[in-house]
Enzyme design. Structure first.
Site, PDB file in Angstrom:
ATOM      1  N   TYR A 166      37.551  22.475  45.734  1.00 41.82           N
ATOM      2  CA  TYR A 166      37.932  23.892  45.645  1.00 41.82           C
ATOM      3  C   TYR A 166      39.394  24.002  45.184  1.00 41.82           C
ATOM      4  O   TYR A 166      39.693  24.714  44.218  1.00 41.82           O
ATOM      5  CB  TYR A 166      37.735  24.555  47.013  1.00 41.82           C
ATOM      6  CG  TYR A 166      38.446  25.878  47.174  1.00 41.82           C
ATOM      7  CD1 TYR A 166      37.914  27.050  46.634  1.00 41.82           C
ATOM      8  CD2 TYR A 166      39.648  25.973  47.886  1.00 41.82           C
ATOM      9  CE1 TYR A 166      38.562  28.268  46.796  1.00 41.82           C
ATOM     10  CE2 TYR A 166      40.296  27.175  48.056  1.00 41.82           C
ATOM     11  CZ  TYR A 166      39.751  28.325  47.510  1.00 41.82           C
ATOM     12  OH  TYR A 166      40.404  29.521  47.671  1.00 41.82           O
ATOM     13  N   LYS A 183      40.732  25.529  41.721  1.00 43.51           N
ATOM     14  CA  LYS A 183      41.592  26.728  41.734  1.00 43.51           C
ATOM     15  C   LYS A 183      42.857  26.433  40.937  1.00 43.51           C
ATOM     16  O   LYS A 183      43.383  27.293  40.232  1.00 43.51           O
ATOM     17  CB  LYS A 183      41.965  27.123  43.167  1.00 43.51           C
ATOM     18  CG  LYS A 183      40.874  27.716  44.003  1.00 43.51           C
ATOM     19  CD  LYS A 183      40.407  29.095  43.567  1.00 43.51           C
ATOM     20  CE  LYS A 183      41.271  30.240  43.999  1.00 43.51           C
ATOM     21  NZ  LYS A 183      40.675  31.560  43.677  1.00 43.51           N
TER      22      LYS A 183
HETATM   23  N1  LIG Z   1      40.388  33.855  52.403  1.00 44.73           N
HETATM   24  C1  LIG Z   1      41.521  33.160  52.352  1.00 44.73           C
HETATM   25  O1  LIG Z   1      42.092  32.791  53.369  1.00 44.73           O
HETATM   26  C2  LIG Z   1      42.128  32.837  51.006  1.00 44.73           C
HETATM   27  C3  LIG Z   1      43.336  32.132  50.941  1.00 44.73           C
HETATM   28  C4  LIG Z   1      43.899  31.863  49.692  1.00 44.73           C
HETATM   29  C5  LIG Z   1      43.265  32.295  48.546  1.00 44.73           C
HETATM   30  N2  LIG Z   1      42.086  32.974  48.632  1.00 44.73           N
HETATM   31  C6  LIG Z   1      41.461  33.460  47.414  1.00 44.73           C
HETATM   32  O2  LIG Z   1      41.321  34.859  47.561  1.00 44.73           O
HETATM   33  C7  LIG Z   1      40.144  35.294  46.918  1.00 44.73           C
HETATM   34  C8  LIG Z   1      39.324  36.176  47.826  1.00 44.73           C
HETATM   35  O3  LIG Z   1      39.026  35.525  49.013  1.00 44.73           O
HETATM   36  P1  LIG Z   1      38.017  36.174  50.058  1.00 44.73           P
HETATM   37  O4  LIG Z   1      38.364  35.587  51.377  1.00 44.73           O
HETATM   38  O5  LIG Z   1      37.978  37.644  49.914  1.00 44.73           O
HETATM   39  O6  LIG Z   1      36.676  35.496  49.573  1.00 44.73           O
HETATM   40  P2  LIG Z   1      35.195  36.038  49.584  1.00 44.73           P
HETATM   41  O7  LIG Z   1      34.324  34.852  49.649  1.00 44.73           O
HETATM   42  O8  LIG Z   1      35.033  37.119  50.602  1.00 44.73           O
HETATM   43  O9  LIG Z   1      35.076  36.700  48.140  1.00 44.73           O
HETATM   44  C9  LIG Z   1      34.735  35.996  47.009  1.00 44.73           C
HETATM   45  C10 LIG Z   1      33.664  36.796  46.299  1.00 44.73           C
HETATM   46  O10 LIG Z   1      33.378  36.153  45.066  1.00 44.73           O
HETATM   47  C11 LIG Z   1      32.006  36.351  44.834  1.00 44.73           C
HETATM   48  N3  LIG Z   1      31.478  35.381  43.883  1.00 44.73           N
HETATM   49  C12 LIG Z   1      31.216  34.075  44.106  1.00 44.73           C
HETATM   50  N4  LIG Z   1      30.677  33.523  43.015  1.00 44.73           N
HETATM   51  C13 LIG Z   1      30.609  34.504  42.082  1.00 44.73           C
HETATM   52  C14 LIG Z   1      30.138  34.542  40.757  1.00 44.73           C
HETATM   53  N5  LIG Z   1      29.610  33.455  40.181  1.00 44.73           N
HETATM   54  N6  LIG Z   1      30.222  35.706  40.067  1.00 44.73           N
HETATM   55  C15 LIG Z   1      30.718  36.823  40.657  1.00 44.73           C
HETATM   56  N7  LIG Z   1      31.185  36.839  41.929  1.00 44.73           N
HETATM   57  C16 LIG Z   1      31.118  35.699  42.629  1.00 44.73           C
HETATM   58  C17 LIG Z   1      31.350  36.166  46.186  1.00 44.73           C
HETATM   59  O11 LIG Z   1      30.054  36.721  46.218  1.00 44.73           O
HETATM   60  C18 LIG Z   1      32.344  36.889  47.081  1.00 44.73           C
HETATM   61  O12 LIG Z   1      31.961  38.233  47.266  1.00 44.73           O
HETATM   62  C19 LIG Z   1      39.440  34.061  46.405  1.00 44.73           C
HETATM   63  O13 LIG Z   1      39.742  33.888  45.045  1.00 44.73           O
HETATM   64  C20 LIG Z   1      40.059  32.938  47.193  1.00 44.73           C
HETATM   65  O14 LIG Z   1      40.048  31.743  46.444  1.00 44.73           O
HETATM   66  C21 LIG Z   1      41.512  33.258  49.834  1.00 44.73           C
END
Ligand SMILES: NC(=O)c1ccc[n+]([C@@H]2O[C@H](COP(=O)([O-])OP(=O)(O)OC[C@H]3O[C@@H](n4cnc5c(N)ncnc54)[C@H](O)[C@@H]3O)[C@@H](O)[C@H]2O)c1
Length: 389
Positions: free
Chosen positions: A150, A154
């Protein structure tokens, strides 16, 4: 986004069905922006009237291109493989995070979208090494040093997004401006990824120990601070802000380094549970996570169980890493607000979480005995290597 200037702007959010994407969509919509949530799955919440949900996959270029008609700004948030067993599905991780991001960039160019804000992560820099008050001048962690796919993907995706800054738009209407935000761990009421898993461990009596140095510091970001940062970043890609964010990356957190377990203490105690007093060495827990990953590798295709912890999760929670918010403050005008975990506790209480009267059954005895045996076995295997080290 500045909708007050004449015609309404349209923003598309990939991953708009997820926790953060949906929250950002609602905030943009309240500011008067037309919002399209683009996701493979529908949001858990009801989509407010006026906001549009479009089911689609970032891995399919034609679906992304179709969705980007008349869009001015894309927030590319969709990702896969951040935590738990998802972390072990390499193929899907690569497809969504790398191929999906290439498609989004390609579609922005071909459909004439002028702004692209990418939601990256701290992990493009951090790979288990201690970082105190790091800044954006730090180099990317070499790709081969990422213990999880992952973070590696990223990182690749962020590089591609930033490299695309300045690319000619297909419709001859200028160039694409891009930037990347690197959030710490996201929290807030209704968060679905980390907090329910933590609460389920607490409720099932599995949160029996903490680990690592009690003085180790990590960071978190409240979902609404992250929303604020994304809106500011999209504005800072515009001409009236001299495109200051174009081609740039920014760390985003609440700006308050804290020990990981102490951060969650109000949640544990607020739900009426006892905070564990037993502290294990980080290397022991890391070794346990490694063994769990090996077992998952061997049996995951038959029984895709949720590992208690992965190696990446162990060092993300137990090794000091925090960053300066100076660049985001100076260039974006980012000012994180202070939040507590009270609203998160209230949210879990509203879902019925909290201690319930339970009898200690034979099943509990077997489980606790099994866990104890497992711990002894892991310690027996870990101890010689720790002593040698
Ligand atoms: N949650 C954390 O602590 C955290 C920390 C650092 C970075 N991030 C980044 O922040 C962003 C949001 O995180 P989150 O916690 O809201 O995650 P989340 O999993 O709730 O949201 C990700 C969304 O992407 C969608 N998705 C996955 N594959 C897909 C595809 N092929 N086409 C279209 N949509 C697709 C999923 O269905 C989901 O709704 C992500 O990019 C993550 O990498 C999150």
């Amino acid at each position: 986004m500045e909708p007050e200037n004449a015609a309404k702007e349209t923003a598309l959010i990939t991953g708009g069905g997820g926790y953060f994407g949906f929250r950002l969509g609602c905030a943009l919509y309240q500011k008067g922006v037309d919002v399209i949530l683009f996701d493979v799955v529908k949001p858990l919440q009801t989509v407010p009237e006026g906001m549009k949900f479009m089911q689609g996959d970032v891995c399919c270029l034609s679906e992304v291109e179709k969705a980007l008609r008349d869009v001015i700004c894309v927030f590319h948030i969709a990702s896969y493989g951040m935590s738990g067993r998802e972390q072990l599905n390499r193929k899907l991780i690569e497809d969504v995070n790398v191929k999906g991001t290439e498609n989004v960039i390609q579609a922005c160019k071909s459909m004439g979208v002028s702004s692209l804000v990418y939601t990256s992560t701290y992990n493009v820099i951090f790979g288990g090494q201690i970082i105190e008050n790091g800044d954006e001048s730090l180099p990317y962690l070499p790709l081969h040093l990422h213990p999880d796919h992952y973070s590696r993907t990223k990182s690749l995706a962020e590089m591609k997004v930033l490299e695309a800054n300045g690319a000619e738009l297909g419709n001859g209407k200028g160039v694409l401006r891009t930037c990347a935000l690197r959030p710490a761990g996201i929290y807030g009421p209704g968060e679905q990824r980390h907090l329910p898993r933590i609460v389920s461990y607490i409720e099932r009596g599995l949160f029996k120990f903490v680990y690592g140095d009690p003085l180790s510091l990590v960071e978190f970001v409240h979902v609404d601070n992250l929303v604020q940062a994304h809106i500011l970043a999209s504005e800072a890609l515009k001409a009236n802000k001299k495109h200051i964010a174009a081609g740039q990356a920014y760390f985003i957190s609440d700006g308050r380094p804290v020990n990981n377990f102490e951060f969650f203490r109000p949640l544990v105690e607020g739900l009426g549970y006892k905070f564990p007093t037993c502290r294990l060495p980080l290397s022991l827990v890391y070794f346990f996570a490694f063994l769990t990953e090996v077992v998952h590798f061997l049996v995951g295709h038959v029984y895709n169980f949720q590992p208690l912890l992965t190696r990446t999760e162990v060092y993300k929670t137990g090794v000091t890493h925090y960053f300066s918010m100076e660049k985001a403050r100076k260039e974006l005008g980012y000012e994180p607000q202070q939040y507590s975990l009270n609203e998160v506790v209230e949210w879990f209480r509203s879902q019925g979480c909290g201690p319930k009267p339970r009898k200690y059954t034979v099943m509990h005895l077997v489980r606790d005995g099994g866990l104890l045996l497992l711990l002894i076995a892991v310690m027996a295997a870990w101890f010689p290597s720790a002593v040698t080290f």
